[in-house]
Design a protein around this motif. Structure first.
Motif, PDB file in Angstrom:
ATOM      1  N   THR B 235      -6.011 -13.019   4.738  1.00 35.02           N
ATOM      2  CA  THR B 235      -6.804 -12.129   5.757  1.00 35.02           C
ATOM      3  C   THR B 235      -7.768 -12.968   6.296  1.00 35.02           C
ATOM      4  OG1 THR B 235      -6.237 -10.089   4.507  1.00 35.02           O
ATOM      5  CG2 THR B 235      -7.910  -9.910   6.092  1.00 35.02           C
ATOM      6  N   GLY B 236      -8.002 -13.127   7.677  1.00 43.57           N
ATOM      7  CA  GLY B 236      -8.798 -13.850   8.217  1.00 43.57           C
ATOM      8  C   GLY B 236     -10.175 -13.518   8.329  1.00 43.57           C
ATOM      9  N   PHE B 237     -10.507 -12.186   8.087  1.00 42.36           N
ATOM     10  CA  PHE B 237     -11.816 -11.520   8.083  1.00 42.36           C
ATOM     11  C   PHE B 237     -12.048 -11.014   6.686  1.00 42.36           C
ATOM     12  CE2 PHE B 237      -9.041  -8.122   9.384  1.00 42.36           C
ATOM     13  CZ  PHE B 237      -9.232  -7.169   8.465  1.00 42.36           C
ATOM     14  N   LYS B 238     -13.237 -10.801   6.212  1.00 45.18           N
ATOM     15  CA  LYS B 238     -13.420 -10.226   5.155  1.00 45.18           C
ATOM     16  C   LYS B 238     -13.773  -8.700   4.939  1.00 45.18           C
ATOM     17  CE  LYS B 238     -16.714 -11.287   1.128  1.00 45.18           C
ATOM     18  NZ  LYS B 238     -16.806 -10.189   0.551  1.00 45.18           N
ATOM     19  N   PRO B 239     -12.385  -8.053   4.282  1.00 45.47           N
ATOM     20  CA  PRO B 239     -12.684  -6.637   4.289  1.00 45.47           C
ATOM     21  C   PRO B 239     -13.658  -5.842   3.360  1.00 45.47           C
ATOM     22  CG  PRO B 239     -10.777  -7.397   3.101  1.00 45.47           C
ATOM     23  CD  PRO B 239     -11.507  -8.380   3.644  1.00 45.47           C
ATOM     24  N   ILE B 240     -14.160  -4.878   3.707  1.00 46.17           N
ATOM     25  CA  ILE B 240     -14.930  -4.271   3.093  1.00 46.17           C
ATOM     26  C   ILE B 240     -14.013  -3.748   1.688  1.00 46.17           C
ATOM     27  CG2 ILE B 240     -16.177  -1.936   2.468  1.00 46.17           C
ATOM     28  CD1 ILE B 240     -17.146  -2.295   5.430  1.00 46.17           C
ATOM     29  N   LEU B 241     -14.583  -3.824   0.457  1.00 45.22           N
ATOM     30  CA  LEU B 241     -14.165  -3.544  -0.714  1.00 45.22           C
ATOM     31  C   LEU B 241     -14.633  -2.178  -1.324  1.00 45.22           C
ATOM     32  CD1 LEU B 241     -13.766  -7.268  -2.349  1.00 45.22           C
ATOM     33  CD2 LEU B 241     -11.783  -5.879  -1.113  1.00 45.22           C
ATOM     34  N   PRO B 242     -13.876  -1.378  -1.713  1.00 44.79           N
ATOM     35  CA  PRO B 242     -14.459  -0.180  -2.259  1.00 44.79           C
ATOM     36  C   PRO B 242     -15.331  -0.629  -3.537  1.00 44.79           C
ATOM     37  CG  PRO B 242     -12.118   0.061  -1.805  1.00 44.79           C
ATOM     38  CD  PRO B 242     -12.471  -1.344  -1.526  1.00 44.79           C
ATOM     39  N   LYS B 243     -16.352   0.104  -3.907  1.00 42.94           N
ATOM     40  CA  LYS B 243     -17.470   0.001  -4.752  1.00 42.94           C
ATOM     41  C   LYS B 243     -16.721   0.113  -6.219  1.00 42.94           C
ATOM     42  CE  LYS B 243     -22.055   0.676  -3.287  1.00 42.94           C
ATOM     43  NZ  LYS B 243     -21.860   1.311  -1.789  1.00 42.94           N
ATOM     44  N   ASP B 244     -15.748   0.946  -6.375  1.00 41.69           N
ATOM     45  CA  ASP B 244     -15.042   1.318  -7.595  1.00 41.69           C
ATOM     46  C   ASP B 244     -13.885   0.404  -7.815  1.00 41.69           C
ATOM     47  OD1 ASP B 244     -17.247   2.975  -7.666  1.00 41.69           O
ATOM     48  OD2 ASP B 244     -15.834   4.761  -7.088  1.00 41.69           O
ATOM     49  N   GLY B 245     -13.526  -0.620  -7.173  1.00 40.74           N
ATOM     50  CA  GLY B 245     -12.384  -1.130  -7.114  1.00 40.74           C
ATOM     51  C   GLY B 245     -11.245  -0.879  -6.153  1.00 40.74           C
ATOM     52  N   VAL B 246     -10.264  -1.841  -6.163  1.00 37.62           N
ATOM     53  CA  VAL B 246      -9.245  -1.500  -4.994  1.00 37.62           C
ATOM     54  C   VAL B 246      -7.985  -0.923  -5.846  1.00 37.62           C
ATOM     55  CG1 VAL B 246      -7.821  -2.369  -3.262  1.00 37.62           C
ATOM     56  CG2 VAL B 246      -9.822  -3.526  -3.737  1.00 37.62           C
ATOM     57  N   PRO B 247      -7.710   0.302  -5.372  1.00 33.74           N
ATOM     58  CA  PRO B 247      -6.569   0.979  -6.256  1.00 33.74           C
ATOM     59  C   PRO B 247      -5.039   0.664  -5.933  1.00 33.74           C
ATOM     60  CG  PRO B 247      -7.397   2.621  -4.417  1.00 33.74           C
ATOM     61  CD  PRO B 247      -8.427   1.412  -4.532  1.00 33.74           C
ATOM     62  N   GLU B 248      -4.192   1.046  -6.692  1.00 32.27           N
ATOM     63  CA  GLU B 248      -2.883   0.575  -6.236  1.00 32.27           C
ATOM     64  C   GLU B 248      -2.488   1.609  -5.046  1.00 32.27           C
ATOM     65  OE1 GLU B 248       0.245   0.191  -9.391  1.00 32.27           O
ATOM     66  OE2 GLU B 248       1.906   0.633  -7.794  1.00 32.27           O
ATOM     67  N   THR B 249      -1.910   1.180  -4.082  1.00 33.84           N
ATOM     68  CA  THR B 249      -1.334   2.096  -3.160  1.00 33.84           C
ATOM     69  C   THR B 249      -0.485   3.279  -3.970  1.00 33.84           C
ATOM     70  OG1 THR B 249      -0.834   0.411  -1.635  1.00 33.84           O
ATOM     71  CG2 THR B 249       0.415   2.063  -1.149  1.00 33.84           C
ATOM     72  N   CYS B 250      -0.395   4.386  -3.271  1.00 29.08           N
ATOM     73  CA  CYS B 250       0.106   5.597  -4.005  1.00 29.08           C
ATOM     74  C   CYS B 250       1.391   5.267  -4.862  1.00 29.08           C
ATOM     75  CB  CYS B 250       0.176   6.787  -2.987  1.00 29.08           C
ATOM     76  SG  CYS B 250       1.437   6.617  -1.892  1.00 29.08           S
ATOM     77  N   VAL B 251       1.378   5.810  -5.909  1.00 30.20           N
ATOM     78  CA  VAL B 251       2.727   5.793  -6.662  1.00 30.20           C
ATOM     79  C   VAL B 251       3.677   6.949  -6.193  1.00 30.20           C
ATOM     80  CG1 VAL B 251       3.630   5.834  -9.013  1.00 30.20           C
ATOM     81  CG2 VAL B 251       1.542   4.618  -8.829  1.00 30.20           C
ATOM     82  N   PRO B 252       4.836   6.970  -5.713  1.00 23.32           N
ATOM     83  CA  PRO B 252       5.747   7.603  -5.561  1.00 23.32           C
ATOM     84  C   PRO B 252       6.102   9.023  -6.466  1.00 23.32           C
ATOM     85  CG  PRO B 252       6.709   5.672  -4.824  1.00 23.32           C
ATOM     86  CD  PRO B 252       5.510   5.468  -5.670  1.00 23.32           C
ATOM     87  N   THR B 253       6.267  10.243  -6.257  1.00 23.58           N
ATOM     88  CA  THR B 253       6.402  11.095  -7.304  1.00 23.58           C
ATOM     89  C   THR B 253       8.086  10.953  -7.478  1.00 23.58           C
ATOM     90  OG1 THR B 253       7.159  12.776  -5.521  1.00 23.58           O
ATOM     91  CG2 THR B 253       4.696  12.629  -6.534  1.00 23.58           C
TER      92      THR B 253
END
Lengths: 266, 301
Positions: B235-253
């Motif tokens: 990624t060419g820019f620095k995205p903001i990172l969530p304070k509590d860490g980056v979660p995994e994209t939703c897990v399908p049911t």
């Protein structure tokens, strides 16, 4: 007796002058009056400003050296397989003037011209480089609410060309699929020429009266051009794009000799 | 304007254990749509159509899909079912349609009914997107198609989603070469653009959203098996990172996966959008079982 507005392709081309602004109906390669466009490409006309939701029409006229300026909401061969090689080349080399706006900004400009008002208010374009690249487009503070809006200037044309399924010699025309923005475009031009697959007697139009989308007061002339939108598509007459012809065009567009051969053939 | 309905799956629903990134993406996008939405436009990718079809089966049964389908004479059509390729394995009665004209489309855009998924070339830190060209706008290296409806959607419509099929630095620069759409620049921050804000960006690696406080792109989640470092490196820019860490994209049911695999997209065309040209061709050949284009796109010959 009603005026007979039927004319030939050559007569249409003769009504266009060097330096005219020509609005062309259709969308991408959908229902473009390519028969008329081809005749202009083969004519001696020059320095035209071409306006529209452009595709092969604009590209072919650039390849033929007819275009001074392009006013576009986009330039794409949408609906078929291909891309605007001549426009791409002209933009890279800076050989044409251009006003690149958005789809709705173009429509808004046509609406303003059609209603004889200087501009059309819209939010389209706010916060984008369209305004940076086109500093002549102003924003203003709306009366009543104070909101910031774009004042899209009227886009008036000298000539408008569209393609229809059928037309009568009086200047009524049917469009069986999406009329796209042709009904607005014809109101924004001084002279309007409609090419149609077929010229039919007015009484026959009564069967499809709901499809008569273009009315005679706007129309200067009608001309019968069968297959007039090919290699693009016209609903329901021909709905498969002529991708081979489009490819042949793309291969030829940047080479004057090959382009002439293409134009002689098609 | 309909707010994005954040649909949470019930805790009692069983989560799947085996799933692909495409399936994750489909579920994540589908969960963006809820009962308040009027219409969604899926753009031109296969997986976004699958996602929209899943939304119809799950949380937003009322949304018609818009299909770019020139053959019907309009600028597309509305159908109470997914895209035509899904006719493979789907009953035709799910496809009644209405012609949609250009005028209808812009009426929906300007009236705020339209939620769009677009495929720009680039998206930057402010969430501005570029569909027009590459290089200096005055003398571009390559002209693409112009800005099309992006300036209209991003200032007038409902919610705007972007999907970028290749996640490389050049697709996510600090500032895009041409601002075709209005992200969170000075005008939107000043309140001058009340509509059409960018909601999320889906890439093959992750999902970005807009940080509610900083109004800049935030790394909302990474897909299965993708690391945060991998995203940052590409990624060419620095995205903001969530304070509590980056979660995994939703897990399908399990139910979402059943719908995806058995009901909506048996042929798995959701795999057709990512990867190299050769990989995509391999998937296509596998899906079409040697019969070519006709079987997948029966109406497009």
């Amino acid at each position: 007796m009603a005026e007979n507005k039927e004319m030939t392709v050559d007569q249409v081309v003769k009504q266009i002058k060097n330096g005219d602004t020509v609005a062309i109906g259709g969308w991408g390669i959908i229902r473009k009056p390519l028969g008329l466009v081809r005749a202009i490409a083969k004519s001696d006309l020059k320095d035209l400003t071409i306006m529209g939701l452009a595709g092969m029409d604009l590209d072919m006229l650039i390849a033929a050296g007819k275009v001074k300026k392009a006013i576009t909401g986009f330039v794409a061969f949408e609906g078929g397989e291909g891309r605007a090689v001549a426009y791409d080349n002209a933009r890279k080399n800076g050989t044409i003037e251009y006003m690149e706006i958005s789809e709705f900004m173009l429509i808004a400009g046509l609406k303003a011209a059609a209603e004889r008002i200087p501009f059309y208010p819209t939010r389209s374009g706010l916060g984008t480089d369209i305004l940076t690249m086109n500093p002549e487009i102003e924003t203003f503070k709306a009366p009543y609410t104070g909101e910031k809006l774009v004042a899209m200037p009227a886009l008036r044309a000298d000539v408008c060309l569209i393609h229809a399924n059928q037309a009568s010699s009086e200047g009524y025309a049917t469009i069986k699929g999406d009329k796209l923005w042709d009904h607005i475009m014809v109101r924004a031009a001084d002279k309007v020429f409609v090419s149609a697959e077929q010229i039919i007697p007015r009484y026959e139009l009564q069967k499809d009266m709901a499809d008569v989308k273009i009315l005679t007061p706007w129309v200067t002339g009608v001309v019968e051009v069968p297959n007039g939108a090919r290699p693009g598509i016209l609903f329901p007459d021909y709905i498969d794009p002529g991708n081979k012809t489009i490819k042949a065009y793309m291969d030829a567009a940047l080479d004057p000799k090959a382009f002439k051969e293409y134009m002689d053939k098609w | 304007m309909a707010k994005a309905t954040k649909v949470k799956t019930a805790k009692t629903e069983e989560l799947a254990t085996e799933y692909t990134i495409e399936e994750q993406m489909c579920c994540a996008l589908a969960r963006e749509f809820g009962p308040n939405d009027k219409i969604a436009l899926s753009g031109v990718l296969n997986w976004t159509f699958v996602a929209e079809a899943l939304a119809q089966k799950m949380n937003a049964p009322q949304i018609p899909c818009h299909h770019d389908y020139w053959r019907l004479g309009g600028n597309g059509c509305l159908a109470e079912g997914p895209r035509f390729p899904f006719q493979v394995g789907n009953p035709p009665e799910e496809y009644p349609s209405a012609q949609v004209t250009s005028e209808d489309i812009f009426a929906m855009v300007l009236g705020g009914k339209w939620n769009i998924m677009m495929q720009p070339l680039q998206v930057d830190k402010q969430g501005n997107a570029n569909l027009a060209l590459i290089g200096d706008p005055k003398k571009p290296d390559r002209y693409f198609v112009g800005s099309r409806g992006l300036p209209d959607n991003s200032t007038n419509s409902g919610r705007t989603y972007f999907t970028v099929a290749t996640h490389l630095k050049r697709n996510f620069p600090e500032v895009v070469d041409f601002k075709s759409s209005a992200g969170w620049g000075p005008e939107r921050l000043a309140g001058d653009i009340p509509y059409g804000a960018i909601e999320k960006v889906f890439t093959p690696l992750c999902i970005f959203d807009i940080d509610p406080k900083e109004k800049q792109m935030r790394l909302a989640s990474v897909h299965k098996g993708v690391t945060v470092e991998q995203v940052l490196k590409n990624t060419g820019f620095k995205p903001i990172l969530p304070k509590d860490g980056v979660p995994e994209t939703c897990v399908p049911t399990k139910e979402e996966l059943r719908l995806l695999r058995e009901v909506i997209d048996g042929a798995a065309i959701r795999r057709l959008d990512h990867g190299t040209a050769e990989e995509k061709k391999a998937v296509f050949d596998q899906i079409s079982d040697g019969t070519g284009f006709v079987q997948i796109y029966p109406n497009r010959r």
